[in-house]
Enzyme design. Structure first.
Site: not given
Ligand code: NAD
Ligand code: TYD
Length: 350
Positions: A131-133, A156, A160
């Site tokens: 993810t870009d998060e 989260y 990741k």
């Protein structure tokens, strides 16, 4: 014949990836491994479940013994790893589940690859979907590129980010062929209605409040899920070993503007008076540590691998609303929890 293990294939994005690979590559054998958590739903795959090149295996990636046994038995040529705990709000309530699945689960898969792919590391491929998060939050300007430093904020995104680091470490240390992609927020069919867009569709449909965190000023960069699945297909087949690709639609929306657009579409589709759905918007307490803005620069993917998003957001959102309105049974089953009985009825006799 290529045998590919896709993890998390009963979830939102995973089901689109499984469908694409099963339909597009009849000479591949696709094994879908999923624990079927609350987010896993085999009803997402009824259209392809009888395909001769598809199989489902119920397993938990946190169980190293089970994963090793599977690798030993199956001799996979590649892994496309999507299984994860994926909801930021749940990670704030229960971070441990995210460490277990997203970090330990990923390391278990890498360990099995390391053990059973020995001597063949350059012929196999471990594709990690992320993810870009992991890049943290942006201010008013700028975009995430593949070289942006990691700065995750939520449990989260921290889990990741950690899994991304492990995947790279197994490439750098052992020479396993890995690729990673970091994608922005997805939307489309089969999205579990705890995430903003499907939750809002469901609530608007049922005349319930539509919760908007804070003032609704946070910005997300939305991509149609089938465009993500197509990007995964291209990257899986064409990326060089050890590479990272950012995937995004260049499509930033403030949450409140997105919800207003959605309300307009819903009014039209449900034959309601203009403004009726928007009257359901309810501002609620903000998410803890809420990242202000995400925006992905996917120039590398566009220039090197020729991928561009296919759908404009307004069109995609309208298609998504139509899918939810036409698939009322899917939505009712998910919101009532009935879908979790599907596995027992469909698979226990086999
Ligand atoms: P999802 O929550 O819809 O699906 C996750 C799937 O993983 C479910 O089918 C679940 O049953 C399975 N799973 C969970 N724990 C498991 C375990 N221990 N063992 C085996 N299976 C398990 O998630 P999603 O939105 O489809 O996301 C898929 C992947 O894409 C995730 O890795 C996520 O981080 C990443 N991603 C998601 C988005 C997004 O907008 N949703 C954006 C970028 C990246
Ligand atoms: P979400 O769909 O949970 O994805 P992510 O947190 O991974 O970006 O949330 C998207 C945005 O919508 C995020 O800024 C949080 C916000 N949001 C709400 O305002 N209300 C809600 O009910 C939900 C679930 C999210």
């Amino acid at each position: 014949m290529k045998k590919i293990l896709i993890t998390g294939g009963a979830g939102f994005i995973g089901s689109h990836v499984v469908r694409r690979f099963v339909n597009k590559y009849p000479d591949y054998e696709i094994v879908n491994l999923d624990k079927l958590t609350y987010a896993g739903n085999l009803a997402n795959l009824t259209d392809i479940e009888a395909s001769p090149n598809y199989r489902f295996v119920k397993a938990d990636i946190t169980d190293a013994v089970e994963i090793n046994e599977l690798f030993e038995k199956e001799n996979f040529d590649a892994v496309i790893h999507l299984a994860a705990e994926s909801h930021v709000d749940r990670s704030i309530t229960d971070p441990t589940a995210f460490v277990m699945t997203n970090v330990i689960g990923t390391v278990n898969l890498l360990n099995s690859a390391r053990e059973f792919w020995k001597g063949d590391y350059d012929k196999k491929r471990f594709y990690h979907v992320s993810t870009d998060e992991v890049y943290g939050a942006l201010g008013d300007t700028g975009m995430f590129t593949e070289t942006t430093g990691y700065d995750p904020h939520s449990p989260y995104s921290a889990s990741k980010a950690s899994s991304d680091h492990f995947v790279r470490a197994y490439h750098d240390t052992y020479g396993i062929d890995v690729v990673i992609s970091n994608c922005s927020n997805n939307y489309g069919s089969h999205h579990f209605p705890e995430k903003l867009i499907p939750l809002a569709i469901n609530n608007i449909k049922n005349g319930l409040p539509v919760p908007v965190y804070g003032k609704g000023e946070n910005i997300r960069d939305w991509l149609w899920v089938e465009d993500h699945a197509r990007a995964i297909d291209v990257i899986f087949h064409e990326a060089k070993t050890g590479e990272t690709y950012n995937i995004g639609g260049h499509n930033e929306w403030k949450n409140i503007d997105l919800i207003h657009l959605l309300c307009k579409i819903m009014d039209k589709k449900l034959g309601r008076a203009e403004g009726e759905s928007a009257s359901l918007i309810t501002f609620v307490t903000d998410r803890a540590g809420h990242d202000l803005r995400y925006a992905i620069d996917s120039t590398k993917l566009q220039e090197k691998l020729n991928w561009v998003p296919s759908l404009q957001f307004e069109e995609g959102l309208e298609k998504t609303v139509e899918w939810y309105l036409e698939n009322e049974e899917w939505l009712t089953n998910v919101t009532s929890g009935n879908y979790q009985k599907y596995y027992e009825t469909q698979y226990s006799a086999r």
